[in-house]
Design an enzyme around this catalytic site. Structure first.
Site, PDB file in Angstrom:
ATOM      1  N   GLU A  71       5.611   5.251 -20.371  1.00 53.87           N
ATOM      2  CA  GLU A  71       4.331   4.532 -20.405  1.00 53.87           C
ATOM      3  C   GLU A  71       3.627   4.823 -19.092  1.00 53.87           C
ATOM      4  O   GLU A  71       4.229   4.649 -18.021  1.00 53.87           O
ATOM      5  CB  GLU A  71       4.598   3.030 -20.576  1.00 53.87           C
ATOM      6  CG  GLU A  71       3.405   2.278 -21.087  1.00 53.87           C
ATOM      7  CD  GLU A  71       3.774   0.837 -21.458  1.00 53.87           C
ATOM      8  OE1 GLU A  71       4.703   0.632 -22.272  1.00 53.87           O
ATOM      9  OE2 GLU A  71       3.135  -0.069 -20.914  1.00 53.87           O
ATOM     10  N   GLU A 110      10.561  -2.407 -21.732  1.00 50.01           N
ATOM     11  CA  GLU A 110      10.545  -3.334 -20.589  1.00 50.01           C
ATOM     12  C   GLU A 110      11.293  -4.626 -20.896  1.00 50.01           C
ATOM     13  O   GLU A 110      10.814  -5.731 -20.602  1.00 50.01           O
ATOM     14  CB  GLU A 110       9.105  -3.650 -20.179  1.00 50.01           C
ATOM     15  CG  GLU A 110       8.351  -2.419 -19.728  1.00 50.01           C
ATOM     16  CD  GLU A 110       6.961  -2.714 -19.167  1.00 50.01           C
ATOM     17  OE1 GLU A 110       6.523  -3.877 -19.205  1.00 50.01           O
ATOM     18  OE2 GLU A 110       6.331  -1.775 -18.666  1.00 50.01           O
TER      19      GLU A 110
HETATM   20  C1  GAL Z   1       3.342  -2.571 -19.877  1.00 50.73           C
HETATM   21  C2  GAL Z   1       3.809  -3.025 -21.245  1.00 50.73           C
HETATM   22  C3  GAL Z   1       2.713  -2.876 -22.276  1.00 50.73           C
HETATM   23  C4  GAL Z   1       1.431  -3.432 -21.738  1.00 50.73           C
HETATM   24  C5  GAL Z   1       1.076  -2.722 -20.474  1.00 50.73           C
HETATM   25  C6  GAL Z   1      -0.234  -3.121 -19.876  1.00 50.73           C
HETATM   26  O1  GAL Z   1       4.105  -3.063 -18.864  1.00 50.73           O
HETATM   27  O2  GAL Z   1       4.909  -2.287 -21.652  1.00 50.73           O
HETATM   28  O3  GAL Z   1       3.072  -3.530 -23.447  1.00 50.73           O
HETATM   29  O4  GAL Z   1       1.631  -4.783 -21.512  1.00 50.73           O
HETATM   30  O5  GAL Z   1       2.071  -2.983 -19.528  1.00 50.73           O
HETATM   31  O6  GAL Z   1      -0.442  -2.455 -18.658  1.00 50.73           O
END
Ligand code: GAL
Length: 808
Positions: free
Chosen positions: A501, A425
């Site tokens: 993710e 991100e």
């Molecule tokens: C994502 C990020 C992670 C964590 C997560 C929490 O956007 O890549 O590191 O912050 O959100 O939902």
């Protein structure tokens, strides 16, 4: 062949290591380090006296001993990635543990006079952060990024006899989005070898062809010296020699060997078979260097129709993201703790790990090779554009290439690694320079390792679709944004997508809130989240939303759930609520205890064993007659629920909603104390399995269960003992919060405890803690002497309990 016998005596922190017939000696500097917090003038000098400094062993995390303090790294910020509109005061963002500031470490090691032509490398697997390293008062180098592996050739700075090593670390504030840890939190090693040698991290073992009962093993080795030959021996998992080859042709400083292995046993998560290459380097028939490298024989490929293929078989990633901290141990690496995590994940059916958002420890990779996990090894959470003021953006231009090179060279022989990630991100997803950076980094990965693809976890999906950023990536990885999967698939040229993710569903183990409804960013007065698994963040989604895509779209090649275990810091949705100081995202809590969600994933991912799990608990005094939904996470598609013997009807998985597809839900159950029983039916409608939970009576005694009752007497091994408060009949009391006390005697020590409560301010290393939702975990550590270790747990008003762990 005449082997010159090299006699090398090394005294490390008072320990003699005598190595005979060895041309290389690897010494781990673990004991007898001195440590102090705060800056000290002259602490790098050879003759500095460490009066009043603490004695510690490395790996070490200076901040995990607390105390938790709201003021640590307090930030008034707008978290852009979390779609926040205005800046608010964030308290637990980096875990509220005192990790900021300077820390000094010193140790000594004795070396005899080095024979002429000897070389000594000093390697750090990671030091948090801004390391400056001094040998005998001379600065030998520095490394800003706390997750990077690095080494220095310190030969010229050594003296015969006692040598001093001093390391200065400094963690700035506002440098991380989670708890980074503090200190020399990974191992440090001296590598003593000849100048005529295999270059450090200079050997690359690959298996480019595996077919028809034979595998071609390709070994490229960079070497130093003239008139060399390499004898390479390949051994199978049992240590039997299966192939040998001697080569001396050079291509520049490289020797390349191709060796056939007949009828290879292929490496996969189900069959993690490891071979090894033992390589001997000779100069005019004199043995100069030896290295042993474990490897696996496997092929990987990615493509539009097949997705990800391992050994020619389409394999979906059933993965989790993991931060590097180990809960109550902080960031300090511990093999037993890492292995326990992987054991828990294996039982869930998980087959892949993503090291979010940085370089994994070598220990974790070794375990993934041995236990069978695919690995997505990540490098950065930031490139040149900041997410946090003092983050990696400060170092990107100068260090990114060096850090990537070290990541790849140090780890590329691990068969578990099947993909690299150059970023997570990164704000550089916006703008044309970001596109160039994406390509630049990907090219470095390709140059260093042409065998594995590269991804970036992309959350700015609209931007990367437009700019060409997403098109560049070998593997387009989407973080969340399930609503954009179809469009991204259409617009990206790769023909497949990875859920790099997913989910970010939040819950607190054993806590249930009513009414049960799907909600974004929901907060409660007690700082907990509901374990009905209906709560998520504004940018994220529920597990079921991912399941639908994973199941219905062949072009989605798998997912990495955020996260496998809770971690210190980032207490969303309570970023502004004190005392929340650790995450709620975990499938398991900070103590490693499975939350209900564990069984939701297990019901899909573990295809070998049945899952039948009931939630919530059934101790709801005061809710008599009130609607108290019951969910069942199961591998069966149909089940009947009974409350005190009365049927609540049969539920089947259905297309009524995404949740109905994956969960059995009885939404109208009225609470009455007693027994909840579920009977699962097989495809033919016959009862196939059943499970029962009961309303627990009064807390009566404690139950202690160790993950391992036998541990190694090495001073590092750990047994994780789960302590439950139970009633007279052994039913877990799910709301018990007794203050428990721990006493360890015999050949072990009390190491830490953790209850998984994200709002607890009790310190892990103190021998007392409250149970949370009826449970907690105590970590008992071995000493270097074998014998029995006794843990006694007691609490006011409860019968105490003991367990004996054998340390061998
Ligand atoms: C994502 C990020 C992670 C964590 C997560 C929490 O956007 O890549 O590191 O912050 O959100 O939902």
């Amino acid at each position: 062949m005449r082997l010159k016998i090299l006699l090398l005596i090394v005294i490390v922190s008072g320990t003699f290591v005598l190595a005979q017939n060895q041309s290389r000696n690897v010494i781990t500097l673990s004991d007898n380090w001195k440590f102090t917090k705060g800056d000290v003038q002259g602490a790098e000098k050879a003759d500095f006296v460490t009066k009043g400094w603490q004695t510690v062993s490395v790996p070490h995390d200076w901040a995990i001993y607390g105390p938790f303090d709201k003021e640590v790294d307090k930030q008034t910020v707008r978290i852009v990635q979390n779609q926040e509109k205005e800046a608010t005061e964030k308290t637990g963002r980096t875990g509220s543990l005192p990790h900021i500031g300077v820390g000094w470490y010193r140790t000594t090691f004795d070396l005899p006079e080095l024979e002429k032509g000897k070389k000594v490398l000093l390697q750090f697997d990671g030091a948090m952060s801004n390391a400056r390293v001094f040998v005998n008062g001379n600065e030998v180098g520095c490394r800003p990024y706390g997750y990077s592996y690095f080494y220095f050739d310190i030969s010229q700075h050594l003296v015969p006899g006692k040598n001093t090593l001093a390391v200065r670390l400094e963690n700035p504030g506002k440098a991380s989005r989670w708890y980074p840890g503090a200190g020399i939190y990974r191992k440090v090693q001296l590598i003593v070898k000849d100048e005529v040698c295999f270059q450090h991290w200079g050997t690359f073992v690959t298996t480019p062809y595996v077919d028809g009962g034979v595998a071609k093993v390709n070994i490229k080795s960079k070497v130093n010296g003239k008139d060399l030959s390499i004898k390479t021996i390949i051994k199978d998992a049992a240590g039997k020699i299966i192939a040998e080859k001697v080569s001396s042709e050079r291509y520049g400083d490289e020797v390349e060997q191709n060796i056939a292995v007949k009828n290879p046993e292929l490496w996969s998560p189900d069959t993690p078979v490891l071979y090894s290459v033992e390589m001997q380097l000779y100069q005019n028939n004199e043995l100069k260097d030896v290295q042993v490298i474990p490897f696996g024989i496997r092929t990987i490929s990615y493509g539009p129709d097949k997705g990800f293929e391992l050994n020619g078989k389409t394999t979906k990633f059933k993965g989790v993201c993991l931060h590097h901290d180990l809960g109550p141990l902080g960031a300090a690496v511990n093999i037993a703790a890492l292995k326990r995590q992987l054991t828990i994940l294996k039982d869930m059916g998980c087959n892949a790990i993503r090291s979010a958002h940085n370089m994994p420890s070598h220990e974790q990779l070794e375990l993934c090779d041995e236990m069978g996990f695919l690995f997505l090894a990540e490098s950065f959470d930031e490139w040149a554009k900041p997410k946090v003021k003092n983050g990696y953006n400060l170092y990107f231009n100068e260090w990114a290439e060096k850090d990537v090179i070290n990541l790849v060279r140090a780890t590329r022989n691990h068969p578990c690694i099947v993909m690299w990630s150059s970023g997570n991100e990164v704000p550089d997803q916006h703008g044309s320079i970001g596109v160039k950076r994406a390509k630049w980094l990907q090219d470095i990965f390709h140059r260093e390792d042409p065998t594995r693809p590269v991804t970036v976890g992309m959350d700015q999906v609209n931007a990367v679709m437009k700019s060409g950023f997403g098109a560049i990536m070998d593997i387009p990885g989407l973080n969340y944004r399930v609503h954009l999967y179809e469009e991204a698939y259409e617009r990206f040229p790769q023909g497949f997508l990875l859920g790099s993710e997913t989910a970010s569903t939040v819950s607190s183990r054993g806590v249930y809130k009513f009414p049960v409804e799907i909600a974004k960013g929901k907060q409660y007065a007690d700082g907990q989240c509901s374990s009905y698994d209906f709560e998520y963040c504004s940018w994220s989604n529920l597990p079921d939303d991912d399941f639908v895509l994973q199941d219905d779209k062949d072009w989605v090649i798998g997912e990495f759930v955020w996260t496998g275990f809770d971690y210190l810091g980032e207490p969303t949705p309570y970023d502004t609520y004190w005392p929340s100081r650790s995450s709620y995202f975990g499938i398991c809590d900070l103590a490693g205890l499975p939350k209900d969600r564990y069984y939701l994933y297990r019901s899909r991912w573990n295809t070998k064993e049945e899952t039948l799990h009931i939630l919530p608990h059934w101790n709801w005094e005061g809710r008599e007659g009130e609607t108290t939904p019951v969910f069942v996470y199961t591998s069966y598609s149909k089940a009947e629920l009974f409350i005190n013997g009365k049927s609540q009807g049969i539920q089947s998985k259905s297309d009524e909603s995404k949740q109905h597809r994956y969960r059995l839900m009885w939404m109208d159950v009225k609470y009455e104390p007693g027994t909840v029983k579920v009977v699962a039916y097989d495809k033919d409608g016959n009862p196939a399995a059943e499970k029962e939970i009961k309303t627990a009576g009064k807390p009566h005694h404690l139950e202690l269960v160790a993950d391992r009752e036998m541990i190694k007497a090495d001073g590092n091994d750990l047994s994780f003992v789960t302590v439950s408060v139970v009633d007279e009949d052994g039913n877990i009391c799910p709301t018990a919060s007794h203050q428990l006390s721990f006493k360890v005697s015999g050949k072990g020590t009390y190491r830490a405890a953790c209850n998984g409560d994200a709002t607890s301010l009790e310190m892990f290393h103190m021998p007392t803690m409250k149970a949370f939702s009826g449970k907690l975990v105590v970590l008992v550590q071995s000493q270097k002497e074998a014998g029995d270790i006794k843990l006694k747990v007691s609490a006011k008003g409860l019968q105490s309990e003991e367990i004996v762990i054998k340390s061998l």
